[in-house]
Design a protein around this motif. Structure first.
Motif, PDB file in Angstrom:
ATOM      1  N   ASN A  23       0.852  -1.174   0.000  1.00 55.57           N
ATOM      2  CA  ASN A  23       0.000   0.000   0.000  1.00 55.57           C
ATOM      3  C   ASN A  23       0.895   1.233   0.000  1.00 55.57           C
ATOM      4  OD1 ASN A  23      -1.854   1.989   0.392  1.00 55.57           O
ATOM      5  ND2 ASN A  23      -2.816   1.061   2.183  1.00 55.57           N
ATOM      6  N   THR A  24       0.772   2.089  -1.000  1.00 52.95           N
ATOM      7  CA  THR A  24       1.616   3.283  -1.084  1.00 52.95           C
ATOM      8  C   THR A  24       0.929   4.508  -0.520  1.00 52.95           C
ATOM      9  OG1 THR A  24       0.826   3.663  -3.321  1.00 52.95           O
ATOM     10  CG2 THR A  24       2.894   2.431  -3.085  1.00 52.95           C
ATOM     11  N   ASN A  25      -0.157   4.319   0.204  1.00 50.71           N
ATOM     12  CA  ASN A  25      -0.841   5.433   0.843  1.00 50.71           C
ATOM     13  C   ASN A  25       0.150   6.120   1.780  1.00 50.71           C
ATOM     14  OD1 ASN A  25      -2.337   7.062   2.590  1.00 50.71           O
ATOM     15  ND2 ASN A  25      -4.135   5.740   2.435  1.00 50.71           N
ATOM     16  N   ALA A  26       0.338   7.429   1.610  1.00 54.08           N
ATOM     17  CA  ALA A  26       1.364   8.169   2.354  1.00 54.08           C
ATOM     18  C   ALA A  26       1.155   8.096   3.860  1.00 54.08           C
ATOM     19  CB  ALA A  26       1.376   9.630   1.904  1.00 54.08           C
ATOM     20  N   GLY A  30       4.047   6.827   5.993  1.00 52.86           N
ATOM     21  CA  GLY A  30       4.597   7.798   6.936  1.00 52.86           C
ATOM     22  C   GLY A  30       4.556   7.258   8.354  1.00 52.86           C
ATOM     23  N   GLY A  31       3.413   6.631   8.688  1.00 49.24           N
ATOM     24  CA  GLY A  31       3.301   6.046  10.028  1.00 49.24           C
ATOM     25  C   GLY A  31       4.318   4.940  10.238  1.00 49.24           C
ATOM     26  N   ALA A  32       4.494   4.113   9.195  1.00 47.38           N
ATOM     27  CA  ALA A  32       5.470   3.026   9.295  1.00 47.38           C
ATOM     28  C   ALA A  32       6.876   3.591   9.401  1.00 47.38           C
ATOM     29  CB  ALA A  32       5.351   2.106   8.080  1.00 47.38           C
ATOM     30  N   ALA A  33       7.169   4.634   8.627  1.00 44.57           N
ATOM     31  CA  ALA A  33       8.499   5.247   8.690  1.00 44.57           C
ATOM     32  C   ALA A  33       8.754   5.844  10.066  1.00 44.57           C
ATOM     33  CB  ALA A  33       8.639   6.325   7.614  1.00 44.57           C
ATOM     34  N   ALA A  34       7.733   6.513  10.613  1.00 44.56           N
ATOM     35  CA  ALA A  34       7.890   7.106  11.942  1.00 44.56           C
ATOM     36  C   ALA A  34       8.100   6.027  12.995  1.00 44.56           C
ATOM     37  CB  ALA A  34       6.661   7.952  12.287  1.00 44.56           C
ATOM     38  N   THR A 165      -1.094  21.851   6.417  1.00 48.54           N
ATOM     39  CA  THR A 165      -0.102  21.224   7.297  1.00 48.54           C
ATOM     40  C   THR A 165      -0.146  19.709   7.160  1.00 48.54           C
ATOM     41  OG1 THR A 165      -0.353  23.054   8.855  1.00 48.54           O
ATOM     42  CG2 THR A 165       0.684  21.056   9.687  1.00 48.54           C
ATOM     43  N   LYS A 166      -1.361  19.142   7.124  1.00 44.81           N
ATOM     44  CA  LYS A 166      -1.493  17.691   6.951  1.00 44.81           C
ATOM     45  C   LYS A 166      -0.867  17.250   5.636  1.00 44.81           C
ATOM     46  CE  LYS A 166      -5.781  16.928   9.554  1.00 44.81           C
ATOM     47  NZ  LYS A 166      -7.207  16.581   9.427  1.00 44.81           N
ATOM     48  N   LYS A 167      -1.141  18.007   4.548  1.00 43.82           N
ATOM     49  CA  LYS A 167      -0.586  17.653   3.243  1.00 43.82           C
ATOM     50  C   LYS A 167       0.933  17.736   3.254  1.00 43.82           C
ATOM     51  CE  LYS A 167      -4.664  18.996   0.594  1.00 43.82           C
ATOM     52  NZ  LYS A 167      -5.249  19.994  -0.304  1.00 43.82           N
ATOM     53  N   SER A 168       1.479  18.745   3.918  1.00 44.05           N
ATOM     54  CA  SER A 168       2.936  18.886   4.004  1.00 44.05           C
ATOM     55  C   SER A 168       3.556  17.723   4.759  1.00 44.05           C
ATOM     56  CB  SER A 168       3.303  20.205   4.695  1.00 44.05           C
ATOM     57  OG  SER A 168       2.858  21.295   3.935  1.00 44.05           O
ATOM     58  N   ILE A 169       2.903  17.317   5.828  1.00 43.19           N
ATOM     59  CA  ILE A 169       3.410  16.192   6.615  1.00 43.19           C
ATOM     60  C   ILE A 169       3.342  14.914   5.785  1.00 43.19           C
ATOM     61  CG2 ILE A 169       2.933  14.726   8.623  1.00 43.19           C
ATOM     62  CD1 ILE A 169       2.138  17.303  10.110  1.00 43.19           C
ATOM     63  N   ALA A 170       2.245  14.724   5.055  1.00 42.87           N
ATOM     64  CA  ALA A 170       2.108  13.533   4.216  1.00 42.87           C
ATOM     65  C   ALA A 170       3.179  13.527   3.130  1.00 42.87           C
ATOM     66  CB  ALA A 170       0.713  13.481   3.597  1.00 42.87           C
ATOM     67  N   ALA A 171       3.442  14.683   2.509  1.00 46.86           N
ATOM     68  CA  ALA A 171       4.473  14.760   1.471  1.00 46.86           C
ATOM     69  C   ALA A 171       5.847  14.468   2.054  1.00 46.86           C
ATOM     70  CB  ALA A 171       4.448  16.137   0.812  1.00 46.86           C
ATOM     71  N   PHE A 175       8.309  11.429   1.087  1.00 48.40           N
ATOM     72  CA  PHE A 175       9.699  11.660   0.693  1.00 48.40           C
ATOM     73  C   PHE A 175      10.650  10.803   1.536  1.00 48.40           C
ATOM     74  CE2 PHE A 175      13.701  13.885   1.499  1.00 48.40           C
ATOM     75  CZ  PHE A 175      14.208  13.970   0.211  1.00 48.40           C
ATOM     76  N   VAL A 176      10.430  10.798   2.852  1.00 50.14           N
ATOM     77  CA  VAL A 176      11.285  10.007   3.741  1.00 50.14           C
ATOM     78  C   VAL A 176      11.165   8.523   3.418  1.00 50.14           C
ATOM     79  CG1 VAL A 176      11.617   9.286   6.147  1.00 50.14           C
ATOM     80  CG2 VAL A 176      11.327  11.696   5.605  1.00 50.14           C
ATOM     81  N   SER A 177       9.947   8.065   3.178  1.00 48.26           N
ATOM     82  CA  SER A 177       9.739   6.659   2.831  1.00 48.26           C
ATOM     83  C   SER A 177      10.484   6.309   1.549  1.00 48.26           C
ATOM     84  CB  SER A 177       8.254   6.362   2.657  1.00 48.26           C
ATOM     85  OG  SER A 177       7.579   6.532   3.864  1.00 48.26           O
ATOM     86  N   GLY A 178      10.389   7.193   0.550  1.00 43.92           N
ATOM     87  CA  GLY A 178      11.106   6.957  -0.700  1.00 43.92           C
ATOM     88  C   GLY A 178      12.609   6.933  -0.497  1.00 43.92           C
TER      89      GLY A 178
END
Length: 198
Positions: A23-26, A30-34, A165-171, A175-178
Motif C-alpha cells: 500500500n503506497t498510501n502516504a 509515513g506512520g510506518a516510517a515514523a 499542514t497535513k498535506k505537508s506532513i504527508a508529502a 519523501f522520507v519513505s522513498g
C-alpha cells in the motif's frame, strides 16, 4: 511479529485475485516510517546505555572505584562524627535554630507581621473582587478567549492551514519513505555485488 497481508495496513488486497501489493498510501507509509525511526532510536539508545554500563563496569573492575568511593564516604562520616563530638556542632546548630525561632516569634508578637500579612492578603482579595465586579474582568477574559478561538477557526476555514499542514506532513513522510526505500535498495544492491565478488 510480522503481520499477514490481510491484517497489515501496509498491504492491500486486490479484489480480482489473491495478489497482495504494498500500500503506497502516504499516511500508512509515513506512520510506518515514523514507527521504524522511533524503534531505531530506541534500539540505538538502548545499545548506547548498554555500552556505557559495560564500560563503567570494566573501569570499576580495574580501579575499584565503587569500593574506594564507599570507603571515602565512610571516612568522611567518621570524621564528621568525631568533629561533632569534639565541638558539639549538632547541639549548637539546634540551639541556634531554636534561638532564631524564639526571636522570630518575639518579633512577630511585637510587630504583628503575620496578622498584617494575612490582612493585606485578605484586603487584596477583596480589592480584586471589587475590580472584577465593577469591570467584569473574568467575564471579559472568557469572552476574549472565545473570540480568539472563533477567529482562529475562521482563519483556518479561509486559509486551510490545518489541511495544508497535513498535506505537508504527508508529502514529507512520502519523501522520507522513498529515501529509505532507495537507501535499502542501494544497500541490498551493494551487498549482492559484494557477494558476487566473493
Amino acid at each position: 511479529m510480522s503481520k499477514t497481508p490481510a491484517t497489515n495496513p501496509l498491504y492491500k488486497q486486490d479484489e480480482n485475485n489473491d495478489n497482495s501489493t504494498i500500500n503506497t498510501n502516504a499516511s500508512h507509509l509515513g506512520g510506518a516510517a515514523a514507527k521504524g525511526a522511533a524503534a531505531g532510536l530506541i534500539r540505538s539508545t538502548g545499545d548506547a546505555v548498554s555500552k556505557v554500563a559495560s564500560c563503567a563496569k570494566k573501569i570499576d573492575e580495574e580501579h575499584h572505584l565503587v569500593e574506594k568511593t564507599k570507603n571515602a564516604t565512610i571516612g568522611i562520616v567518621k570524621s564528621a562524627k568525631a568533629l561533632d563530638e569534639k565541638h558539639g556542632i549538632a547541639d549548637k546548630t539546634k540551639k541556634a535554630a531554636a534561638d532564631v525561632s524564639v526571636a522570630a516569634k518575639e518579633f512577630d508578637n511585637k510587630h504583628h507581621v503575620v496578622d498584617k500579612t494575612k490582612k493585606a492578603a485578605h484586603d487584596t482579595g477583596v480589592a480584586l473582587k471589587n475590580i472584577d465586579d465593577k469591570y467584569h474582568v473574568v467575564e471579559n477574559t472568557k469572552k476574549g478567549v472565545l473570540k480568539t478561538g472563533d477567529a482562529l477557526k475562521e482563519f483556518d476555514e479561509k486559509h486551510h492551514v490545518i489541511d495544508s499542514t497535513k498535506k505537508s506532513i504527508a508529502a514529507a513522510s512520502k519523501f522520507v519513505s522513498g529515501a529509505l526505500k532507495n537507501r535499502n535498495e542501494t544497500k541490498s544492491s551493494d551487498t549482492n555485488n559484494t557477494i558476487k565478488k566473493v
